[in-house]
Design a protein around this motif. Structure first.
Motif, mmCIF file in Angstrom:
data_model
loop_
_atom_site.group_PDB
_atom_site.id
_atom_site.type_symbol
_atom_site.label_atom_id
_atom_site.label_comp_id
_atom_site.label_asym_id
_atom_site.label_seq_id
_atom_site.Cartn_x
_atom_site.Cartn_y
_atom_site.Cartn_z
ATOM 1 N N SER A 13 0.833 -1.192 0.000
ATOM 2 C CA SER A 13 0.000 0.000 0.000
ATOM 3 C C SER A 13 0.879 1.258 0.000
ATOM 4 O O SER A 13 0.652 2.200 -0.757
ATOM 5 N N GLU A 14 1.919 1.224 0.834
ATOM 6 C CA GLU A 14 2.855 2.357 0.910
ATOM 7 C C GLU A 14 3.562 2.575 -0.426
ATOM 8 O O GLU A 14 3.721 3.708 -0.894
ATOM 9 N N MET A 15 3.952 1.458 -1.058
ATOM 10 C CA MET A 15 4.648 1.534 -2.341
ATOM 11 C C MET A 15 3.776 2.192 -3.406
ATOM 12 O O MET A 15 4.261 2.970 -4.227
ATOM 13 N N ILE A 16 2.481 1.841 -3.406
ATOM 14 C CA ILE A 16 1.565 2.411 -4.395
ATOM 15 C C ILE A 16 1.367 3.906 -4.101
ATOM 16 O O ILE A 16 1.448 4.738 -5.004
ATOM 17 N N ASP A 17 1.151 4.232 -2.814
ATOM 18 C CA ASP A 17 0.950 5.643 -2.436
ATOM 19 C C ASP A 17 2.153 6.501 -2.832
ATOM 20 O O ASP A 17 1.993 7.615 -3.320
ATOM 21 N N ASP A 18 3.361 5.959 -2.602
ATOM 22 C CA ASP A 18 4.565 6.739 -2.933
ATOM 23 C C ASP A 18 4.672 7.006 -4.430
ATOM 24 O O ASP A 18 5.152 8.056 -4.839
ATOM 25 N N ARG A 19 4.238 6.058 -5.228
ATOM 26 C CA ARG A 19 4.278 6.257 -6.679
ATOM 27 C C ARG A 19 3.240 7.287 -7.115
ATOM 28 O O ARG A 19 3.492 8.105 -7.997
ATOM 29 N N ILE A 20 2.054 7.204 -6.485
ATOM 30 C CA ILE A 20 1.000 8.172 -6.817
ATOM 31 C C ILE A 20 1.481 9.573 -6.444
ATOM 32 O O ILE A 20 1.314 10.530 -7.207
ATOM 33 N N GLU A 21 2.144 9.668 -5.285
ATOM 34 C CA GLU A 21 2.647 10.961 -4.826
ATOM 35 C C GLU A 21 3.652 11.541 -5.827
ATOM 36 O O GLU A 21 3.745 12.745 -6.012
#
Lengths: 106, 200
Positions: free
Chosen positions: B30-38
């Motif tokens: 989840s963190e990995m996806i959020d960081d990419r979206i950011e």
């Protein structure tokens, strides 16, 4: 490459990614990208292994309204990097011996 | 696939590993996806950059030790039996115990029969070769006493036995191989039944 050797190499690479400042998962992957492709699942396994060996510590911090895990290297982790450098020096001198030119018969 | 779908799939696929471990992994992705979206990716792009969820699941399952998976399964089963089911199992004890015993006995009997057949096959082969050899030696004795017809017959019979015996060696080898395969197959399928389908 021998899997055992590759595993050790990956461990040191991840430690090197956090040796100067704390970092988080995606940043580690990005920092390593020019040198090697690292998948999320592989990184997870390495981080778990390093944490269990007390080579790094994990803390959760808030970032932009959500939680993010930051990884910090321990003294033991720094020692591991130094060990790796020394081992590599030894390996390089052996490599030079293996690849030396034949001077006797020239 | 959006983030939620990805994480749900992941959670479902990892139901065989302990809950702590599963939640930690899901949080990690989840963190990995959020960081990419950011960083500017769309949600879809961020999810597809992580890779195929089924591949990730099978990689994780492959890395997880078999003992962890089995332990988790046993723990889940314990929680899954309701008190009424448990009472029923205990009450029906006189019924299922003999059935279990019969199934167990039949399995053992099947193996015993199979392997006695293998042993019998070898015994016949050895008997043929040894019998043939003895008959030829014995017939040589008859030669000195002058019974030529008897001797010829004896040598013929002896050679026939030896020949048949040698041929049967090949049959024995094939039969043994078949028996081994059958034994292994049956044992493996019993093991699969015990461990469950998810873990193969």
């Amino acid at each position: 490459m021998d899997t055992q050797m590759k595993r050790g190499l990956l461990d040191v690479c991840v430690l090197a990614a956090i040796q100067y400042e704390d970092s988080y998962g995606y940043q580690i992957i990005k920092d390593m990208k020019p040198y090697m492709e690292l998948s999320e699942s592989t990184l997870y396994t390495i981080l778990k292994r390093l944490e269990a060996a007390k080579l790094l510590t994990v803390r959760t911090a808030e970032h932009d309204g959500r939680l993010r895990k930051y990884y910090q290297i321990t003294d033991k982790g720094k020692e591991r990097i130094e060990e790796f450098k020394n081992d590599w020096k030894e390996m390089m001198s052996i490599y030079q011996f293996i690849t030396r030119e034949d001077k006797v018969n020239e | 696939m959006n983030k939620e779908e990805f994480l749900n799939e992941l959670k479902k696929g990892l139901s065989g590993i302990p809950e702590n471990d599963r939640n930690e992994r899901v949080t990690f992705y989840s963190e990995m996806i959020d960081d990419r979206i950011e960083e500017g990716m769309s949600e879809e792009e961020a999810v597809s950059a992580i890779g195929d969820v089924n591949k990730i699941i099978s990689q994780i399952m492959a890395e997880t030790p078999m003992t962890t998976i089995v332990k988790e399964r046993v723990n889940k089963k314990k929680g899954g039996i309701s008190p009424s089911t448990l009472i029923l199992i205990v009450i029906l004890f006189p019924l299922w115990l003999p059935i279990l015993a019969v199934v167990f006995g039949l399995t053992i009997a099947l193996f015993a029969t199979l392997w006695s057949l293998v042993v019998a096959f070898y015994a016949v082969t050895v008997a043929l070769v040894v019998g043939g050899a003895i008959s030829i030696v014995w017939v040589l004795g008859m030669l000195f006493t002058g019974h030529l017809t008897g001797a010829a017959l004896g040598v013929g019979a002896g050679l026939f036995c030896i020949g048949l015996g040698i041929l049967m060696v090949f049959g024995c080898i094939a039969f043994t191989k078949g028996a081994i395969k059958l034994t292994v197959d049956v044992l493996v399928s019993i093991k699969k039944k015990l461990v469950g389908k998810e873990n193969q």
